[in-house]
Design an enzyme around this catalytic site. Structure first.
Site, mmCIF file in Angstrom:
data_model
loop_
_atom_site.group_PDB
_atom_site.id
_atom_site.type_symbol
_atom_site.label_atom_id
_atom_site.label_comp_id
_atom_site.label_asym_id
_atom_site.label_seq_id
_atom_site.Cartn_x
_atom_site.Cartn_y
_atom_site.Cartn_z
ATOM 1 C CG HIS A 108 63.357 53.129 27.199
ATOM 2 N ND1 HIS A 108 62.327 54.005 27.392
ATOM 3 C CD2 HIS A 108 64.083 53.630 26.141
ATOM 4 C CE1 HIS A 108 62.406 54.999 26.499
ATOM 5 N NE2 HIS A 108 63.468 54.793 25.738
ATOM 6 C CG HIS A 179 61.412 53.823 21.582
ATOM 7 N ND1 HIS A 179 62.408 54.164 20.694
ATOM 8 C CD2 HIS A 179 61.640 54.560 22.693
ATOM 9 C CE1 HIS A 179 63.198 55.062 21.263
ATOM 10 N NE2 HIS A 179 62.762 55.320 22.468
ATOM 11 C CD GLU A 315 59.856 57.558 23.115
ATOM 12 O OE1 GLU A 315 59.902 57.143 24.286
ATOM 13 O OE2 GLU A 315 60.794 58.176 22.600
#
Ligand code: BGC
Length: 350
Positions: A108, A179, A315
């Site tokens: 991420h 997210h 996602e």
């Protein structure tokens, strides 16, 4: 409706002001987003009787997001969402090394990814907000200065629409993902095992034991990954299956059927108890379905303690580790090109 007071998000982080923005449509739906991490803080939608609930997990104050939010609740993950194996990739003959912040891998966007910086709000209406962030050359080890923007719009068709774009001054990697942790019965209301998903893909990308795709594109048929017809999340989540074991539940990328770059249906989520339905549309080639396997007693809104598998993330994004997998759709962004990504969450009931 438990609308979070905007005052609770007034703050300053690294010299930049944080705020909460409340979006409304003409049917009474409400969504709230903050410019810290471009995070979705709440989404209030009706059930089949017209009762509104907030269907995303999160926290009540900006302080909790800044000091915590290890699970990336509601955040925009970037510059590269999901994993890059061992935090390494090569571009134009040069090797880049990124932070290793998830087992042996990069996750991420690194330690201070797009989810942990303050974005600049450039436009706000009653139903939309646009925010931008300029990521300097070398930030988190990535080459190139990237200008990124996201616009959140709550439409009168009961859609929360996310439009992303990005440009760069040097070749780099861009893969953005939103997210949110959804629970269609209401955040903090318990397990999502009885909620159903239809995922519009016949293939998924199996991973190694560190959750990085091996590169294989495998049919879902005959596996717990088969959501081609609606299936309860709980039905296969603990099956004796190597992929389920590696993910500690669902934590995988599905290869979506539509043509990348055009908007297609990715997922239909349904809670039979309340009748709430969320359809997810995207222009991206994949969707990571993560069943909140690593949440453990996370203190959230109203003092609720979120437990393992009380929510699901959907996602929309490119496949994980695409930068190291030349046969996956590319996540490389070149100067002069524009990264574009639309994701729509459409709410109905039955
Ligand atoms: C990943 C999970 C990870 C989670 C962190 C998800 O996108 O796929 O493996 O634990 O993010 O919150």
């Amino acid at each position: 409706m438990n609308i979070i007071p905007e005052e609770s998000f007034k703050g300053v982080h690294k010299g930049k002001a944080t705020s909460l923005y409340t979006l409304k449509n003409n049917n009474g739906l409400v969504a709230q987003v903050t410019n810290y991490g471009a995070i979705i803080v709440s989404i209030h939608v009706p059930d089949r009787e017209g009762n509104f609930k907030d269907i995303v997990q999160g926290y009540d104050t900006i302080r909790e997001y800044i000091d915590g939010n290890d699970p990336y609740m509601g955040a925009v993950c970037g510059r590269c969402a999901n994993r890059i194996a061992r935090g390494k990739f090569s571009l134009q003959g040069k090797e880049y090394t990124l932070a290793v912040n998830n087992g042996p891998n990069h996750l991420h966007g690194g330690i201070t990814g797009f989810s942990k910086v303050v974005w600049d709000v450039v436009k706000k209406t009653d139903s939309s907000v646009k925010m931008e962030y300029v990521s300097p050359d070398g930030e988190e080890g990535y080459p190139g200065k990237v200008k990124v923007a996201v616009t959140y719009t709550l439409t009168d068709d009961n859609e929360l629409r996310l439009d992303f774009d990005a440009t760069t001054d040097k070749p780099t990697v861009v893969n953005l993902a939103s997210h949110s942790y959804f629970n269609l019965a209401g955040e903090g209301s318990g397990s999502v095992y009885d909620q159903e998903l239809m995922i519009n893909g016949d293939f998924f990308t199996p991973t190694d034991d560190s959750n990085v795709p091996t590169g294989e594109i495998r049919p879902v048929k005959g596996t717990p990954m088969d959501f081609t017809i609606p299936r309860k999340i709980g039905a296969g989540i603990d099956m004796d299956d190597t992929q389920i074991k590696y993910g500690a539940g669902y934590d995988h990328n599905w290869v979506l059927k539509h043509r990348t770059g055009t908007l297609g249906l990715a997922v239909v989520a349904h809670d039979p108890a309340t009748g709430r339905i969320m359809e997810v549309y995207t222009t991206q080639p994949g969707v990571q379905f993560y069943s909140a396997n690593w949440i453990d007693n996370e203190k959230g809104k109203g003092g609720k303690k979120y437990q393992r598998r009380w929510a699901f993330c959907l996602e929309t994004q490119h496949f994980a580790d695409a930068v190291n997998k030349p046969h996956f759709p590319s996540t490389i962004l070149n100067p002069g090109d524009e990264y574009k990504h639309t994701c729509i969450y459409k709410f109905t009931t039955k």
